[in-house]
Design an enzyme around this catalytic site. Structure first.
Site, PDB file in Angstrom:
ATOM      1  N   ARG A  62      -1.892  -2.256  18.435  1.00  0.00           N
ATOM      2  CA  ARG A  62      -1.963  -1.749  19.924  1.00  0.00           C
ATOM      3  C   ARG A  62      -2.396  -1.388  21.086  1.00  0.00           C
ATOM      4  O   ARG A  62      -2.974  -1.701  22.222  1.00  0.00           O
ATOM      5  CB  ARG A  62      -0.678  -0.824  20.225  1.00  0.00           C
ATOM      6  CG  ARG A  62       0.314  -0.252  21.220  1.00  0.00           C
ATOM      7  CD  ARG A  62       1.050   0.351  20.326  1.00  0.00           C
ATOM      8  NE  ARG A  62       2.583   1.038  22.363  1.00  0.00           N
ATOM      9  CZ  ARG A  62       2.938   1.962  22.058  1.00  0.00           C
ATOM     10  NH1 ARG A  62       1.694   2.167  21.420  1.00  0.00           N
ATOM     11  NH2 ARG A  62       3.293   1.836  23.288  1.00  0.00           N
ATOM     12  N   HIS A  66      -3.537  -2.818  24.917  1.00  0.00           N
ATOM     13  CA  HIS A  66      -2.901  -1.621  26.281  1.00  0.00           C
ATOM     14  C   HIS A  66      -4.056  -1.534  26.277  1.00  0.00           C
ATOM     15  O   HIS A  66      -4.164  -0.858  27.946  1.00  0.00           O
ATOM     16  CB  HIS A  66      -2.727  -0.234  25.460  1.00  0.00           C
ATOM     17  CG  HIS A  66      -0.791  -0.278  24.935  1.00  0.00           C
ATOM     18  ND1 HIS A  66      -0.040   1.351  24.593  1.00  0.00           N
ATOM     19  CD2 HIS A  66      -0.144  -1.146  25.204  1.00  0.00           C
ATOM     20  CE1 HIS A  66       1.046   0.580  25.387  1.00  0.00           C
ATOM     21  NE2 HIS A  66       1.205  -0.728  24.921  1.00  0.00           N
ATOM     22  N   ASN A  91       1.161   5.784  27.169  1.00  0.00           N
ATOM     23  CA  ASN A  91       0.434   5.791  26.220  1.00  0.00           C
ATOM     24  C   ASN A  91       0.916   7.032  25.769  1.00  0.00           C
ATOM     25  O   ASN A  91       0.556   7.687  24.740  1.00  0.00           O
ATOM     26  CB  ASN A  91      -0.971   5.142  26.628  1.00  0.00           C
ATOM     27  CG  ASN A  91      -1.593   4.014  26.701  1.00  0.00           C
ATOM     28  OD1 ASN A  91      -0.789   3.414  26.304  1.00  0.00           O
ATOM     29  ND2 ASN A  91      -2.499   3.802  27.656  1.00  0.00           N
ATOM     30  N   HIS A 190       5.375  -6.989  16.814  1.00  0.00           N
ATOM     31  CA  HIS A 190       6.643  -5.425  16.592  1.00  0.00           C
ATOM     32  C   HIS A 190       6.397  -5.824  15.027  1.00  0.00           C
ATOM     33  O   HIS A 190       8.260  -5.177  14.672  1.00  0.00           O
ATOM     34  CB  HIS A 190       7.309  -5.496  17.737  1.00  0.00           C
ATOM     35  CG  HIS A 190       6.985  -4.786  18.874  1.00  0.00           C
ATOM     36  ND1 HIS A 190       8.072  -5.039  20.009  1.00  0.00           N
ATOM     37  CD2 HIS A 190       6.156  -4.137  19.093  1.00  0.00           C
ATOM     38  CE1 HIS A 190       7.370  -4.479  21.373  1.00  0.00           C
ATOM     39  NE2 HIS A 190       5.606  -3.928  20.555  1.00  0.00           N
ATOM     40  N   SER A 246       9.970  -5.185   6.563  1.00  0.00           N
ATOM     41  CA  SER A 246       9.268  -4.909   5.967  1.00  0.00           C
ATOM     42  C   SER A 246       7.797  -4.729   7.144  1.00  0.00           C
ATOM     43  O   SER A 246       7.132  -4.885   7.473  1.00  0.00           O
ATOM     44  CB  SER A 246       8.623  -6.265   5.393  1.00  0.00           C
ATOM     45  OG  SER A 246       8.418  -7.143   6.257  1.00  0.00           O
TER      46      SER A 246
HETATM   47  C1  HEM Z   1       6.150  -7.382  25.531  1.00  0.00           C
HETATM   48  C2  HEM Z   1       6.353  -5.962  26.317  1.00  0.00           C
HETATM   49  C3  HEM Z   1       6.161  -5.175  25.035  1.00  0.00           C
HETATM   50  C4  HEM Z   1       6.919  -3.657  25.567  1.00  0.00           C
HETATM   51  C5  HEM Z   1       7.826  -3.412  26.160  1.00  0.00           C
HETATM   52  C6  HEM Z   1       6.320  -3.007  24.177  1.00  0.00           C
HETATM   53  C7  HEM Z   1       6.838  -1.938  24.223  1.00  0.00           C
HETATM   54  C8  HEM Z   1       6.582  -0.793  22.602  1.00  0.00           C
HETATM   55  C9  HEM Z   1       6.782   0.233  21.860  1.00  0.00           C
HETATM   56  C10 HEM Z   1       8.307   0.858  23.022  1.00  0.00           C
HETATM   57  C11 HEM Z   1       6.684   0.798  21.333  1.00  0.00           C
HETATM   58  C12 HEM Z   1       7.276   1.567  20.744  1.00  0.00           C
HETATM   59  C13 HEM Z   1       5.877   3.718  21.065  1.00  0.00           C
HETATM   60  C14 HEM Z   1       6.575   4.271  20.833  1.00  0.00           C
HETATM   61  O1  HEM Z   1       7.679   4.653  20.738  1.00  0.00           O
HETATM   62  O2  HEM Z   1       5.223   5.691  20.604  1.00  0.00           O
HETATM   63  C15 HEM Z   1       5.443  -0.542  21.398  1.00  0.00           C
HETATM   64  C16 HEM Z   1       4.770  -0.520  19.716  1.00  0.00           C
HETATM   65  C17 HEM Z   1       4.433  -1.341  19.432  1.00  0.00           C
HETATM   66  N1  HEM Z   1       3.094  -2.185  20.028  1.00  0.00           N
HETATM   67 FE1  HEM Z   1       4.540  -2.849  22.055  1.00  0.00          FE
HETATM   68  N2  HEM Z   1       5.424  -3.959  23.837  1.00  0.00           N
HETATM   69  C18 HEM Z   1       5.040  -4.748  23.562  1.00  0.00           C
HETATM   70  C19 HEM Z   1       4.306  -5.877  23.462  1.00  0.00           C
HETATM   71  C20 HEM Z   1       3.185  -5.508  22.206  1.00  0.00           C
HETATM   72  C21 HEM Z   1       2.434  -6.407  22.182  1.00  0.00           C
HETATM   73  C22 HEM Z   1       1.531  -7.605  22.940  1.00  0.00           C
HETATM   74  C23 HEM Z   1       1.145  -6.124  21.558  1.00  0.00           C
HETATM   75  C24 HEM Z   1       0.065  -5.971  20.538  1.00  0.00           C
HETATM   76  C25 HEM Z   1      -0.331  -7.910  20.355  1.00  0.00           C
HETATM   77  C26 HEM Z   1       2.389  -4.803  21.154  1.00  0.00           C
HETATM   78  C27 HEM Z   1       2.234  -4.105  19.954  1.00  0.00           C
HETATM   79  C28 HEM Z   1       3.432  -3.085  19.447  1.00  0.00           C
HETATM   80  C29 HEM Z   1       2.607  -2.663  17.678  1.00  0.00           C
HETATM   81  C30 HEM Z   1       1.662  -2.356  16.452  1.00  0.00           C
HETATM   82  C31 HEM Z   1       3.190  -1.553  18.205  1.00  0.00           C
HETATM   83  C32 HEM Z   1       3.493  -0.326  16.711  1.00  0.00           C
HETATM   84  C33 HEM Z   1       2.220   0.731  16.777  1.00  0.00           C
HETATM   85  C34 HEM Z   1       2.033   2.218  15.750  1.00  0.00           C
HETATM   86  O3  HEM Z   1       3.032   2.195  15.691  1.00  0.00           O
HETATM   87  O4  HEM Z   1       1.417   2.774  16.690  1.00  0.00           O
HETATM   88  N3  HEM Z   1       3.117  -4.967  21.818  1.00  0.00           N
HETATM   89  N4  HEM Z   1       5.361  -1.194  21.781  1.00  0.00           N
END
Ligand code: HEM
Ligand code: NAG
Ligand code: NAG
Ligand code: NAG
Ligand code: NAG
Ligand code: NAG
Ligand code: NAG
Length: 328
Positions: A62, A66, A91, A190, A246
């Site tokens: 992530r 970002h 962030n 996700h 998973s």
């Molecule tokens: C398409 C639009 C996207 C939205 C609206 C979005 C939004 C979010 C949100 C709200 C979270 C949870 C954050 C929290 O609760 O602290 C999250 C987690 C995450 N996102 Fe996205 N995301 C998007 C796209 C992506 C992309 C493109 C990637 C990477 C290629 C990504 C990778 C991740 C990962 C791996 C997590 C988990 C992070 C952790 O556990 O520390 N996301 N995302």
């Protein structure tokens, strides 16, 4: 006549291939002389970090996302300070893994001092995180340099929010050269990691009329479990896996979940269930849910595209000594 047309055609192909090459700028062997052990050093550090905390794989992936969406892949996300991107809405209390990036950077510096950018470290760590979690691999393009400024406003404006429509999210991807296929494949990230009540709590209670239709898109058994985890006026920092099937594996269950109405974030479920009739995303979700190999191939290609967003190259930017601050 026919021959010269063919020769003309061959030239056209050659020229357009040269343009493509010139356009991609980064190379897989950028550090082969200046830091030959780079990939081994980073891999070992990422392995250690994941052994300590499995979730770190998701957090590192992530960070690269970002980083790339704000002023390009220039490690701007890593800069400390109250005007840094770390304190921007998407962030704050959410992006994590900065200490692990410090540890990787320090191991890299011990092996070859002053030559590898923090932006490249993020790109390699993201690839390793996916691979070590069971996902695809790809050859990481390298040669990015580190930016000299953070852009907090940019982070507020350019990163997608889980409450946004797919139309709006797609515009944010298009702004950095990514298309609808990239929106769906990259959302497949996700399939691992966690999200906090703050990011999906709006789906659990009928706070307003606009929330009612969305609640109906979430599997009722998940709604009741999530209402227990995230009671109204409760602690919004509590977390749950994005993929309940998973938790830590990088696989295509995320897409199977969407087909089953089990996407955690509203923006996830909208890729399959949006009433805005974005039939393209729905059919791509269906394809990936049935064909993990296709998802892996597309994800890898989209990651390379994302890693190519506005890199600083040549003498632009710098190679930071410390990923958290620009060199004095
Ligand atoms: C398409 C639009 C996207 C939205 C609206 C979005 C939004 C979010 C949100 C709200 C979270 C949870 C954050 C929290 O609760 O602290 C999250 C987690 C995450 N996102 Fe996205 N995301 C998007 C796209 C992506 C992309 C493109 C990637 C990477 C290629 C990504 C990778 C991740 C990962 C791996 C997590 C988990 C992070 C952790 O556990 O520390 N996301 N995302
Ligand atoms: C970013 O968004 C937050 C929350 O909306 C706001 O408080 C802050 O002023 C914004 N900062 C910048 C620099 O845009
Ligand atoms: C910050 O990001 C915004 C929105 O992406 C962009 O318009 C602006 O030029 C950036 N500012 C700097 C200083 O890079
Ligand atoms: C989409 O973006 C527009 C313009 O920024 C905004 O007014 C609107 O509220 C957004 N819609 C959704 C559902 O996010
Ligand atoms: C998105 O771009 C890729 C090439 O980068 C292409 O293969 C794919 O068909 C495009 N998807 C859409 C929906 O245009
Ligand atoms: C929200 O309200 C609708 C009808 O108004 C109802 O069918 C649905 O079960 C409610 N959802 C929740 C989670 O309370
Ligand atoms: C995960 O999904 C499979 C179907 O793909 C299903 O058989 C299994 O029960 C699911 N496991 C969990 C824990 O939800």
């Amino acid at each position: 006549m026919k021959n010269s047309a063919n020769i003309g055609f061959a030239w056209l192909i050659t020229i357009s291939m040269l343009c493509l090459l010139a356009n991609s700028q980064l190379t897989t062997n950028f550090y082969s002389k200046s830091c030959p052990n780079l990939l081994t050093v980073v891999r070992k550090q990422v392995m250690n970090a994941i052994k300590t905390e499995t979730r770190m794989a998701a957090s590192l992936l992530r960070l690269h996302f970002h980083d790339c969406f704000v002023n390009g892949c220039d490690a701007s996300v890593l800069l400390d300070g109250s005007e840094g991107e770390k304190t921007a809405l998407p962030n704050l209390n959410s992006a994590r893994g900065y200490e692990v990036v410090d540890a990787i950077k320090s191991a890299v510096e011990s092996s070859c001092s002053g030559v590898v950018s923090c932006a490249d470290i993020l790109a390699i760590a993201a690839r390793d995180s996916v691979l070590l979690s069971g996902g695809p691999s790809w050859r990481v393009l390298l040669g990015r340099r580190d930016g000299l400024v953070a852009n907090k406003t940019g982070a507020n404006l350019s990163l997608p929010a889980p409450f946004e429509s797919i139309g709006n999210i797609t515009l944010k991807f298009q702004a950095v050269g990514l298309n609808l296929t990239d929106v769906v494949s990259l959302s497949g990230a996700h399939t691992f990691g966690f999200a906090s009540c703050a990011t999906f709590g709006n789906r659990l209670f009928n706070f307003s009329e606009t929330n009612a239709p969305d609640s109906t898109l979430l599997d009722p058994s998940m709604v009741s479990d999530l209402q227990n985890l995230c009671p109204a006026n409760g602690d919004i920092s509590r977390i749950t896996p994005l993929d309940w099937n998973s938790t830590d594996l990088f696989d295509n269950h995320y897409f199977q979940n969407l087909v089953n109405g089990r996407g955690l974030l509203e923006s996830d479920q909208f890729l399959y269930s949006s009433d805005q009739a974005i039939s393209t995303t729905r059919s791509i979700v269906e394809l990936y849910s049935q064909n993990p190999q296709l998802f892996f191939i597309d994800f890898a290609n989209s990651m390379i595209k994302m890693g190519n967003i506005q890199p600083l190259i040549g003498s632009a930017g710098e190679i930071r000594n410390n990923c958290r601050v620009i060199n004095s």
